[in-house]
Design a protein around this motif. Structure first.
Motif, PDB file in Angstrom:
ATOM      1  N   ILE A 128     -82.530  26.090  35.805  1.00 40.52           N
ATOM      2  CA  ILE A 128     -82.112  25.601  37.120  1.00 40.52           C
ATOM      3  C   ILE A 128     -82.294  26.723  38.138  1.00 40.52           C
ATOM      4  O   ILE A 128     -81.559  27.714  38.121  1.00 40.52           O
ATOM      5  N   TYR A 129     -83.293  26.574  38.994  1.00 34.03           N
ATOM      6  CA  TYR A 129     -83.560  27.567  40.033  1.00 34.03           C
ATOM      7  C   TYR A 129     -82.826  27.174  41.315  1.00 34.03           C
ATOM      8  O   TYR A 129     -82.956  26.043  41.786  1.00 34.03           O
ATOM      9  N   ILE A 130     -82.076  28.109  41.867  1.00 34.70           N
ATOM     10  CA  ILE A 130     -81.418  27.908  43.158  1.00 34.70           C
ATOM     11  C   ILE A 130     -82.237  28.679  44.190  1.00 34.70           C
ATOM     12  O   ILE A 130     -82.244  29.911  44.203  1.00 34.70           O
ATOM     13  N   VAL A 179     -83.442  32.443  43.623  1.00 31.11           N
ATOM     14  CA  VAL A 179     -84.761  32.761  44.181  1.00 31.11           C
ATOM     15  C   VAL A 179     -84.665  32.686  45.701  1.00 31.11           C
ATOM     16  O   VAL A 179     -83.981  31.814  46.242  1.00 31.11           O
ATOM     17  N   ALA A 180     -85.356  33.598  46.397  1.00 28.88           N
ATOM     18  CA  ALA A 180     -85.372  33.570  47.867  1.00 28.88           C
ATOM     19  C   ALA A 180     -86.807  33.457  48.371  1.00 28.88           C
ATOM     20  O   ALA A 180     -87.700  34.145  47.877  1.00 28.88           O
ATOM     21  N   TYR A 181     -87.009  32.578  49.352  1.00 30.47           N
ATOM     22  CA  TYR A 181     -88.336  32.394  49.944  1.00 30.47           C
ATOM     23  C   TYR A 181     -88.366  32.722  51.432  1.00 30.47           C
ATOM     24  O   TYR A 181     -89.416  32.599  52.068  1.00 30.47           O
ATOM     25  N   SER A 182     -87.197  33.081  51.989  1.00 30.64           N
ATOM     26  CA  SER A 182     -87.124  33.403  53.412  1.00 30.64           C
ATOM     27  C   SER A 182     -87.666  32.228  54.241  1.00 30.64           C
ATOM     28  O   SER A 182     -87.355  31.077  53.969  1.00 30.64           O
ATOM     29  N   GLU A 183     -88.528  32.523  55.210  1.00 31.13           N
ATOM     30  CA  GLU A 183     -89.064  31.490  56.117  1.00 31.13           C
ATOM     31  C   GLU A 183     -90.447  31.006  55.699  1.00 31.13           C
ATOM     32  O   GLU A 183     -91.086  30.242  56.430  1.00 31.13           O
ATOM     33  N   TYR A 184     -90.916  31.429  54.512  1.00 31.72           N
ATOM     34  CA  TYR A 184     -92.336  31.294  54.202  1.00 31.72           C
ATOM     35  C   TYR A 184     -92.724  30.046  53.413  1.00 31.72           C
ATOM     36  O   TYR A 184     -93.870  29.914  52.998  1.00 31.72           O
ATOM     37  N   VAL A 203     -82.666  24.624  47.764  1.00 32.77           N
ATOM     38  CA  VAL A 203     -83.336  23.668  46.877  1.00 32.77           C
ATOM     39  C   VAL A 203     -82.961  24.002  45.435  1.00 32.77           C
ATOM     40  O   VAL A 203     -83.153  25.130  44.979  1.00 32.77           O
ATOM     41  N   VAL A 204     -82.402  23.018  44.750  1.00 43.83           N
ATOM     42  CA  VAL A 204     -82.066  23.166  43.332  1.00 43.83           C
ATOM     43  C   VAL A 204     -83.211  22.539  42.539  1.00 43.83           C
ATOM     44  O   VAL A 204     -83.451  21.334  42.634  1.00 43.83           O
ATOM     45  N   THR A 205     -83.931  23.367  41.794  1.00 47.42           N
ATOM     46  CA  THR A 205     -85.115  22.897  41.066  1.00 47.42           C
ATOM     47  C   THR A 205     -84.875  22.971  39.567  1.00 47.42           C
ATOM     48  O   THR A 205     -84.537  24.034  39.038  1.00 47.42           O
ATOM     49  N   LEU A 206     -85.052  21.840  38.897  1.00 51.28           N
ATOM     50  CA  LEU A 206     -84.892  21.770  37.443  1.00 51.28           C
ATOM     51  C   LEU A 206     -86.274  21.798  36.803  1.00 51.28           C
ATOM     52  O   LEU A 206     -87.108  20.928  37.066  1.00 51.28           O
ATOM     53  N   VAL A 207     -86.508  22.816  35.979  1.00 52.33           N
ATOM     54  CA  VAL A 207     -87.813  23.016  35.352  1.00 52.33           C
ATOM     55  C   VAL A 207     -87.639  23.027  33.834  1.00 52.33           C
ATOM     56  O   VAL A 207     -86.740  23.708  33.325  1.00 52.33           O
ATOM     57  N   PRO A 208     -88.486  22.296  33.094  1.00 48.65           N
ATOM     58  CA  PRO A 208     -88.375  22.340  31.626  1.00 48.65           C
ATOM     59  C   PRO A 208     -88.571  23.755  31.096  1.00 48.65           C
ATOM     60  O   PRO A 208     -89.393  24.512  31.603  1.00 48.65           O
ATOM     61  N   ARG A 209     -87.800  24.113  30.093  1.00 45.65           N
ATOM     62  CA  ARG A 209     -87.953  25.438  29.470  1.00 45.65           C
ATOM     63  C   ARG A 209     -89.272  25.517  28.726  1.00 45.65           C
ATOM     64  O   ARG A 209     -89.736  24.559  28.175  1.00 45.65           O
TER      65      ARG A 209
END
Length: 209
Positions: A128-130, A179-184, A203-209
């Motif tokens: 789970i990526y925040i 994770v941070a993406y700033s304005e990009y 954005v909460v991203t769920l990615v398979p392991r």
């Protein structure tokens, strides 16, 4: 009689030579070729079986993702949930989570994250990526001393959400990453106030392991 014996001997030599030629230069290469074809055919059958066995798993994975998307959409209401390339993305507008110019989670944000966190706790087999995103407006005032750029601000907000999910909701920390993406990675035009509001998000991203 002697002459006849010589003829027979010559014929035997010729026959032996022909047999040797056939065995060495015809039979063995053909047999090797057949063995090679059998080996390649066996490999192709093995690969085909792997592909066939993978199909039900892929269909099941898509079905699970679709079910999870419906569950989150029904539970959280107007929160945007999208399925993108076998990933599930849950977009939370910053104004639902943070007061303007702050990294402290608001009362509304805490309630929303508790609801979402209770769903995330039960999800297995996913990372789970925040992700913290911002608009392109420069940081000013007292906030600039602590967060000089949107990199620091978007990272701080992502970490705040991660810590809240761990400490207040009980989501296992090994499932989470900030994770941070700033304005990009904008999703709207920063030239308008509406566009900038859309770009300020978690954005909460769920990615398979």
């Amino acid at each position: 009689m002697k002459r006849f014996s010589i003829v027979i001997f010559v014929l035997i030599i010729l026959f032996a030579g022909f047999f040797s030629y056939f065995f060495l230069f015809r039979y063995i290469p053909v047999r090797n070729m057949l063995d090679s074809y059998k080996k390649e055919n066996s490999m192709l059958v093995s690969e085909l079986n792997k592909m066939k066995s993978a199909l039900p798993k892929k269909e099941k994975k898509v079905e699970v993702m679709g079910s999870l998307k419906e569950q989150i959409s029904d539970f959280l209401g107007d929160v945007n949930v999208n399925e993108v390339q076998n990933k599930l993305e849950i977009t939370l507008p910053a104004q639902k989570l943070f007061p303007p110019g702050s990294v402290e989670i608001s009362k509304e944000g805490r309630d929303l994250l508790k609801q979402l966190g209770n769903i995330l706790k039960g999800i297995e087999g996913k990372v789970i990526y925040i992700e913290g995103h911002s608009d392109n407006a420069k940081i000013t005032g007292s906030l600039k001393r602590k967060y000089p750029t949107n990199w620091e601000l978007s990272a701080a907000r992502a970490v705040k959400v991660v810590r809240f999910l761990i400490e207040e909701v009980g989501v296992p920390p090994e499932k989470l990453a900030a994770v941070a993406y700033s304005e990009y990675r904008p999703i709207a035009d920063n030239a308008t106030s509406e566009g900038r509001a859309k770009n300020r998000r978690i954005v909460v991203t769920l990615v398979p392991r």
